[in-house]
Design a protein around this motif. Structure first.
Motif, PDB file in Angstrom:
ATOM      1  N   GLY A 125      -3.728   1.383  -4.729  1.00 59.02           N
ATOM      2  CA  GLY A 125      -3.978   1.757  -6.109  1.00 59.02           C
ATOM      3  C   GLY A 125      -2.931   2.662  -6.729  1.00 59.02           C
ATOM      4  N   PRO A 126      -3.104   2.990  -8.010  1.00 61.08           N
ATOM      5  CA  PRO A 126      -2.138   3.821  -8.717  1.00 61.08           C
ATOM      6  C   PRO A 126      -2.108   5.268  -8.221  1.00 61.08           C
ATOM      7  N   TYR A 127      -3.092   5.655  -7.397  1.00 61.90           N
ATOM      8  CA  TYR A 127      -3.125   7.021  -6.870  1.00 61.90           C
ATOM      9  C   TYR A 127      -3.342   7.001  -5.369  1.00 61.90           C
ATOM     10  N   LYS A 128      -2.877   8.065  -4.729  1.00 64.11           N
ATOM     11  CA  LYS A 128      -3.123   8.206  -3.293  1.00 64.11           C
ATOM     12  C   LYS A 128      -3.739   9.579  -3.029  1.00 64.11           C
ATOM     13  N   LYS A 176      -0.294  10.864  -8.128  1.00 62.49           N
ATOM     14  CA  LYS A 176       0.238   9.600  -8.630  1.00 62.49           C
ATOM     15  C   LYS A 176       1.027   8.900  -7.536  1.00 62.49           C
ATOM     16  N   ASN A 177       0.793   7.606  -7.399  1.00 53.66           N
ATOM     17  CA  ASN A 177       1.544   6.798  -6.450  1.00 53.66           C
ATOM     18  C   ASN A 177       2.872   6.425  -7.100  1.00 53.66           C
ATOM     19  N   ASP A 180       0.849  -1.188   0.000  1.00 49.26           N
ATOM     20  CA  ASP A 180       0.000   0.000   0.000  1.00 49.26           C
ATOM     21  C   ASP A 180       0.890   1.246   0.000  1.00 49.26           C
ATOM     22  N   THR A 181       0.266   2.413  -0.003  1.00 53.96           N
ATOM     23  CA  THR A 181       1.042   3.653  -0.137  1.00 53.96           C
ATOM     24  C   THR A 181       1.795   3.999   1.147  1.00 53.96           C
ATOM     25  N   ASN A 182       1.537   3.258   2.219  1.00 57.39           N
ATOM     26  CA  ASN A 182       2.354   3.414   3.430  1.00 57.39           C
ATOM     27  C   ASN A 182       3.542   2.456   3.435  1.00 57.39           C
ATOM     28  N   GLY A 183       3.627   1.634   2.410  1.00 56.44           N
ATOM     29  CA  GLY A 183       4.713   0.670   2.319  1.00 56.44           C
ATOM     30  C   GLY A 183       4.416  -0.657   2.993  1.00 56.44           C
ATOM     31  N   VAL A 225      -1.547  14.534 -11.220  1.00 58.88           N
ATOM     32  CA  VAL A 225      -2.514  14.908 -10.186  1.00 58.88           C
ATOM     33  C   VAL A 225      -3.909  14.913 -10.798  1.00 58.88           C
ATOM     34  N   MET A 226      -4.863  14.401 -10.056  1.00 57.49           N
ATOM     35  CA  MET A 226      -6.267  14.481 -10.491  1.00 57.49           C
ATOM     36  C   MET A 226      -7.050  15.214  -9.401  1.00 57.49           C
TER      37      MET A 226
END
Lengths: 322, 574
Positions: B230-233, B247-248, B149-152, B275-276
């Motif tokens: 996912g591909p974004y955070k 973007k991740n 995950d985005t926290n690693g 960025v979205m």
């Protein structure tokens, strides 16, 4: 007077608590089961009961009411939103500065612009200044506020690209919402002020002051205005009461996440913690604004102040001692 | 000489002048808008030919994917264009990023699931494999071993179990409907136990999977800042205002994994944009201003009246493209078939259906921007047989036939019915339009508007206070699913269908088409013919969702056109 103020503050607090009880009771007798709504039609009876327990909806009404009042007024815990799963207190605290900022700025500029213009119109009664103000006031009251806001957006955002059209982020985002409120609001203040100044102008004490040679400026400021301000204070008090709830249209138009839209979403989602908390806040703001209006009356009109003092019992004691 | 005009004359003149000035200002502000080209109106009674959106300057696309769009339009992605910031205007945003409560297609860029997000398609995505056991009552899942995950935090089968348990505790339908439990059988393997035999489309494994460690470390259970794989955070989230995703840069999925997912869901795991930004803009007028001012690049919240500005002939047509997609929600009428209702008589139900002019209804409500149907499901569905729209036996607008049936049933003098509606604008306006249509054949309709929750409670207690009501059927991706929603007996708190109809054959046929492997063309046709004869309701339309994109911006959608893949939007090469 101090005694009167304390008495009024205590009464206001009592009114707010009673309003909280009424609001809580009303939310609990509304048809529909929030737990079932959240879980959907497929939920079993056990799941619904468990959800009710988690939401604090189970148990005797009195117990739940007591717990709610204690949490609300003592711990300042307004509960957790069922849909956002965030603290209602935190959400309101985040949003309220935006709403109050816009409303207070509207009120300030409306009064700051409307009252002097109204006085000027009354002083120049019958002349082109008065007629101009009347005409503008008629247009201002006829044109819907949201239309004015849209036209401002088209002009300043779309055509000139000077200001952002929506959202929050910087002080520039608040200019158009405030302008929209001022353009629609000052006309009412101007008309009200003009009317009350005209009534006061005919009074004997004004004629006496003029006959004594008091300068016109002093007649207006020291004699005319304090007496003419009473209806204006009433009008401002009413607007002050709507400082939280009255900005919904503006928030929707400018996509500002304020208390108005928060409340509206809470109602749509049947998110009881939000509806209860914001409604109690609205009641509290109204009660406090009425208190401030009454105190302002006393400040402006010494006769009313004397009335307050006599009501608080001090006057009767003085008479007794005389 | 004091005054040229008397005071009365002056006041009159002021009043007239003020009104005139206000009118002049309003007219002046409205000037500059060109009238759009008029769309042709179809008068045919066949819903399939209600295809009158010639005002659109782009091909109508009913559930087309990005790949199909690209092929049709000969679009090629411009790799050199600016992909720094995609700004989208939306009517509403998710209230929370909690994995059990988020709503919004962009959430799919943050959270991922074991399989794809389209119905019960068991195409493995986070999972390496998803396989039924022989008895079809268990599914063995092998998770990919390289997911972070985005926290690693590394994702294992225990995290999958934790995610599903949370969904079960929150009574998420996607879990409680299918699963009775699960067992972690290895570091990356888990076996799911099913409650019932699977339906025709298999099992949906669409629950968001996340790290238990990240969840427990979160102060508000991911409500404001969710941590996914996912591909974004999430960079910023202000409820009712804005969602910003970035973007991740440590995205776990490599080319191989992305290519595998792209075979079935092209673009679902793309990372086209840095960025979205998703902004909530509730007012359509504000959306128009934001598009024209360049503040946003895309929106699907432009209402019908404002769309003309962007369509062919409109003042903004040169700078924007309008894409149309049929909504997955089918608006239908439901008839009260209870013994206490006059519509218990099938002749009267058919009479009501014959009295409705579907084309006129669509034109009245949406200026033609909706797709008619001949069933309780969208005619845009990939497995919807086009023959249904031209069948002679369907109840196409025929007032004469309606009057004949009324007379045959003994109501030649007229019939009085109650139409139960609600505050939804489409339902409310449709009710008014249908009221006038039914009046033409001698049926007097009184409208009763109730909140949906209150109406459902009252319907359970009282079977006689309404005769016709509206219903919205969401059908995901298959005709048989729409039938399940429209006709199943166990979907409500009373026995029978939404209109209290009960018989033995209907549920048998429904079980047949919803069983695993049962949704064959023959079975579906058999069901369609049966319910058509019963005339338990009337399928009206699927409205078009129109989205407006900056010229050159090509949207990407899921295979059925139900979800946007915002992360896969791209600029076409000019």
């Amino acid at each position: 007077m101090i005694r009167y103020i304390i008495k009024r503050i205590l009464m206001t607090m009592l009114v707010i608590v009673i309003a909280a009880i009424v609001i809580f009771a009303l939310m609990n007798i509304l048809p529909g089961d929030p737990a079932s709504s959240l879980l959907g039609d497929g939920a079993t009876y056990e799941e619904i009961q468990a959800k009710k327990e988690a939401m604090g909806l189970s148990g005797p009404f009195i117990v739940r009411l007591g717990r709610y009042l204690y949490n609300f007024f003592i711990r300042l815990d307004f509960g957790r939103s069922w849909f956002y799963n965030t603290s209602v207190y935190g959400d309101v605290a985040e949003r309220i500065p935006r709403t109050i900022g816009i409303s207070l700025a509207n009120l300030f500029f409306t009064v700051a612009l409307g009252v002097p213009v109204g006085v000027m119109a009354a002083m120049k009664r019958g002349k082109w200044q008065d007629k101009g103000v009347l005409a503008l006031a008629m247009i201002g009251m006829a044109v819907p506020g949201f239309w004015v806001q849209m036209e401002l957006i088209i002009l300043f955002s779309l055509k000139l690209h000077w200001l952002p059209a929506s959202g929050i982020g910087s002080w520039k985002h608040y200019i158009l919402p405030i302008m929209g409120g001022i353009l629609g609001g000052w006309t009412g203040a101007a008309r009200q002020t003009r009317q009350s100044v005209l009534e006061v102008m005919r009074a004997d004490y004004i004629a006496t002051a003029r006959a004594k040679g008091v300068p016109n400026r002093k007649v207006i400021i020291h004699h005319m205005l304090p007496n003419a301000l009473m209806p204006v204070i009433t009008m401002v008090g009413g607007q002050l009461g709507g400082i939280i709830g009255g900005s919904l249209a503006t928030e929707r138009t400018f996509s500002i996440p304020g208390v108005g839209t928060y409340m509206l979403n809470g109602v749509s989602n049947r998110d009881y913690p939000i509806v209860e908390a914001v409604t109690i806040l609205l009641a509290a703001v109204h009660a406090i604004s009425m208190l401030l209006v009454d105190l302002a009356y006393g400040f402006v009109d010494p006769r009313i102040k004397a009335q307050y003092v006599s009501q608080s019992g001090k006057g009767r004691r003085k008479k007794k001692n005389a | 000489m004091k005054n040229i005009l008397s005071r009365r004359d002056f006041l009159k003149a002021s009043a007239l002048g003020s009104v005139g000035a206000a009118a002049a200002i309003m007219l002046a502000s409205c000037s500059g808008e060109t009238a759009p080209a008029q769309s042709s109106t179809s008068t045919s009674n066949t819903p399939a030919s209600t295809n009158n959106n010639t005002a659109a300057n782009n091909t109508q696309s009913q559930g087309m994917t990005a790949a199909e769009f690209a092929a049709q339009e000969n679009n090629e992605k411009d790799e050199e264009a600016d992909y720094s910031n995609l700004v989208i205007g939306m009517s509403s945003l998710t209230k929370t990023f909690s994995p059990t409560g988020f709503q919004g297609d962009y959430c799919g860029a943050v959270y991922q699931s074991l399989s794809g997000t389209e119905g019960g398609d068991m195409y493995p995505c986070m999972a390496k494999s998803l396989e039924f056991t022989e008895d079809l009552m268990h599914v063995n899942c092998e998770l990919r071993d390289n997911i972070y995950d985005t926290n690693g935090n590394h994702i294992t089968a225990s995290d999958v179990a934790f995610s599903y348990q949370l969904a079960m505790d929150a009574s998420l339908n996607s879990v409680t409907r299918y699963f009775s439990g699960w067992d972690v059988t290895g570091e990356y393997t888990i076996t799911f136990h099913l409650k019932n035999l699977p339906k025709a489309d298999g099992i949906a494994f669409g629950v968001a999977v996340f790290s238990q460690k990240s969840y427990e470390a979160s102060e508000d259970q991911f409500s404001t800042i969710g941590v996914g794989t996912g591909p974004y955070k999430i960079r910023q989230f202000v409820p009712d205002y804005i969602v910003v995703l970035e973007k991740n840069t440590d995205y776990w999925a490599g080319e191989e994994e992305i290519a595998h997912v792209d075979e079935r869901f092209p673009g679902m795991w793309a990372q086209n944009w840095d960025v979205m930004e998703f902004r909530q803009i509730g007012e359509s007028m504000q959306v128009v201003i934001a598009l024209e001012g360049g503040d946003i690049l895309f929106s699907d919240n432009v209402n019908t009246e404002d769309l003309v500005l962007f369509e062919e002939g409109g003042q903004d047509a040169d700078d924007f493209t309008v894409y149309k997609f049929a909504s997955g929600i089918t608006y239908c009428l439901v008839y009260n078939c209870d013994e206490l209702s006059p519509l218990h008589d099938v002749r009267l139900r058919k009479a009501v259906s014959y009295a409705i002019d579907q084309s006129a209804l669509i034109e009245m409500l949406f200026r033609g921007r909706a797709l008619g149907t001949s069933e309780m499901c969208g005619s845009w569905l990939p497995d919807y047989p086009k023959e249904w729209d031209t069948e002679e036996s369907f109840y196409r607008f025929n007032q004469e036939k309606a009057r004949e049936l009324l007379a045959d049933a003994g109501y030649s003098e007229g019939l009085e019915l109650v139409f139960l509606t609600n505050s939804d604008p489409v339902n409310a306006n449709a009710a008014v339009a249908i009221q006038s249509m039914l009046r033409e054949v001698g049926i007097t309709v009184s409208l009763l508007s109730l909140d949906m929750k209150v109406a459902n409670e009252r319907k359970e207690a009282d079977h006689s206070f309404w005769h016709i009501t509206t219903n919205q059927v969401g059908a995901e991706d298959h005709v048989w699913k729409a039938f399940t929603r429209a006709y199943a007996y166990n979907e409500r708190k009373w026995e029978g269908t939404a209109g209290y109809f009960i018989d033995e054959k209907l549920p048998e046929l429904l079980d047949k088409i919803s069983a695993y492997g049962g949704a064959t063309e023959e079975n579906v046709e058999e069901f369609h013919q049966y319910v058509k004869e019963l005339c338990l309701g009337y399928g009206m339309f699927n409205r078009y969702n129109s989205c407006v994109a900056k010229k050159g911006l090509v949207p990407a959608m899921s295979p059925t056109g139900k979800n946007y893949f915002y992360n896969a939007f791209y600029w076409e090469k000019v």
